[in-house]
Design a protein around this motif. Structure first.
Motif, short mmCIF file in Angstrom:
data_model
loop_
_atom_site.label_atom_id
_atom_site.label_comp_id
_atom_site.label_asym_id
_atom_site.label_seq_id
_atom_site.Cartn_x
_atom_site.Cartn_y
_atom_site.Cartn_z
N ILE A 133 0.84 -1.21 0.00
CA ILE A 133 0.00 0.00 0.00
C ILE A 133 0.87 1.25 0.00
CG2 ILE A 133 -1.62 1.35 1.39
CD1 ILE A 133 -2.86 -1.36 2.24
N GLY A 134 1.91 1.25 0.83
CA GLY A 134 2.81 2.40 0.89
C GLY A 134 3.48 2.68 -0.43
N VAL A 135 3.95 1.63 -1.07
CA VAL A 135 4.60 1.80 -2.37
C VAL A 135 3.61 2.32 -3.39
CG1 VAL A 135 5.63 0.53 -4.30
CG2 VAL A 135 6.44 0.12 -1.98
N GLY A 136 2.41 1.76 -3.39
CA GLY A 136 1.39 2.19 -4.34
C GLY A 136 1.02 3.65 -4.16
N VAL A 137 0.82 4.08 -2.93
CA VAL A 137 0.48 5.49 -2.67
C VAL A 137 1.66 6.39 -3.06
CG1 VAL A 137 -0.01 7.16 -0.84
CG2 VAL A 137 -1.23 4.99 -0.90
N GLY A 138 2.86 5.98 -2.70
CA GLY A 138 4.04 6.78 -3.04
C GLY A 138 4.20 6.94 -4.54
N VAL A 139 3.95 5.88 -5.27
CA VAL A 139 4.10 5.93 -6.72
C VAL A 139 3.00 6.80 -7.35
CG1 VAL A 139 3.93 4.52 -8.82
CG2 VAL A 139 5.33 3.75 -6.92
N LEU A 140 1.79 6.70 -6.80
CA LEU A 140 0.69 7.49 -7.35
C LEU A 140 0.91 8.99 -7.19
CD1 LEU A 140 -2.39 5.36 -6.30
CD2 LEU A 140 -1.42 5.61 -8.58
N PRO A 162 5.88 12.52 -9.21
CA PRO A 162 5.72 13.30 -10.45
C PRO A 162 6.24 12.54 -11.68
CG PRO A 162 7.59 14.11 -9.22
CD PRO A 162 6.95 13.05 -8.39
N MET A 163 5.44 11.57 -12.17
CA MET A 163 5.81 10.80 -13.36
C MET A 163 4.63 10.79 -14.32
SD MET A 163 7.74 7.40 -12.02
CE MET A 163 7.25 7.12 -10.34
N SER A 164 4.92 10.42 -15.53
CA SER A 164 3.84 10.28 -16.51
C SER A 164 3.01 9.04 -16.16
CB SER A 164 4.42 10.12 -17.92
OG SER A 164 5.02 8.85 -18.06
N GLY A 165 1.84 8.95 -16.76
CA GLY A 165 0.97 7.80 -16.50
C GLY A 165 1.62 6.48 -16.87
N GLU A 166 2.30 6.45 -18.00
CA GLU A 166 2.95 5.20 -18.44
C GLU A 166 4.07 4.82 -17.48
OE1 GLU A 166 5.22 3.24 -22.28
OE2 GLU A 166 4.32 5.23 -22.46
N GLU A 167 4.86 5.79 -17.07
CA GLU A 167 5.95 5.51 -16.12
C GLU A 167 5.37 5.01 -14.80
OE1 GLU A 167 9.56 8.58 -17.12
OE2 GLU A 167 7.77 9.40 -16.15
N THR A 168 4.29 5.62 -14.36
CA THR A 168 3.65 5.21 -13.11
C THR A 168 3.14 3.78 -13.22
OG1 THR A 168 3.03 7.48 -12.60
CG2 THR A 168 1.84 5.76 -11.45
N ARG A 169 2.48 3.46 -14.31
CA ARG A 169 1.96 2.09 -14.49
C ARG A 169 3.11 1.08 -14.53
NH1 ARG A 169 -1.52 4.98 -17.74
NH2 ARG A 169 -0.25 4.64 -19.60
N ASN A 170 4.16 1.40 -15.27
CA ASN A 170 5.31 0.49 -15.33
C ASN A 170 5.94 0.32 -13.95
OD1 ASN A 170 5.02 0.10 -18.07
ND2 ASN A 170 6.48 1.70 -18.63
N ASN A 171 6.04 1.42 -13.22
CA ASN A 171 6.61 1.36 -11.88
C ASN A 171 5.74 0.49 -10.96
OD1 ASN A 171 8.25 1.84 -9.74
ND2 ASN A 171 7.95 4.05 -9.68
N ALA A 201 4.82 -4.36 -7.94
CA ALA A 201 3.93 -5.49 -7.65
C ALA A 201 4.66 -6.81 -7.90
CB ALA A 201 2.67 -5.41 -8.50
N SER A 202 5.45 -6.86 -8.95
CA SER A 202 6.22 -8.07 -9.24
C SER A 202 7.23 -8.34 -8.14
CB SER A 202 6.92 -7.92 -10.59
OG SER A 202 7.71 -9.05 -10.86
N ASP A 203 7.91 -7.28 -7.70
CA ASP A 203 8.88 -7.44 -6.61
C ASP A 203 8.20 -7.92 -5.33
OD1 ASP A 203 10.87 -6.56 -8.28
OD2 ASP A 203 10.95 -4.52 -7.45
N LEU A 204 7.04 -7.35 -5.03
CA LEU A 204 6.29 -7.74 -3.84
C LEU A 204 5.84 -9.19 -3.94
CD1 LEU A 204 5.21 -6.76 -1.15
CD2 LEU A 204 3.16 -5.97 -2.32
#
Length: 80
Positions: free
Chosen positions: A10-17, A20-29, A34-37
């Motif tokens: 949850i923390g990673v998801g909120v931090g990523v959201l 300041p990145m583009s939508g594509e970068e955010t989705r890839n991140n 999620a894969s790492d988790l």
């Protein structure tokens, strides 16, 4: 540990959201995180399984030793 992993996700998801990145970068991140988790959770489960296997093996070995000593002490070897 499960709660920690959920909180981490949850923390990673909120931090990523809010980063300041583009939508594509955010989705890839998000996909990468999620894969790492998922990998971390899988590794945690695999370690737990190995600990259980090891514990069962130890208990089985100790039980066989006790049975063998008991049979030897009572003269009932090979009668089981």
């Amino acid at each position: 540990m499960k709660g920690f992993l959920i909180g981490l996700g949850i923390g990673v998801g909120v931090g990523v959201l809010f980063a300041p990145m583009s939508g594509e970068e955010t989705r890839n991140n998000l996909v990468d995180r999620a894969s790492d988790l998922s990998d971390s959770a899988r590794e945690f489960v695999d370690q737990g399984k190995e600990r259980v296997r090891s514990g069962i093996s130890t208990v089985r070995s100790q039980a066989e030793n006790v049975i063998g000593r008991t049979q030897k002490a009572t003269g009932t070897e090979g009668n089981v």
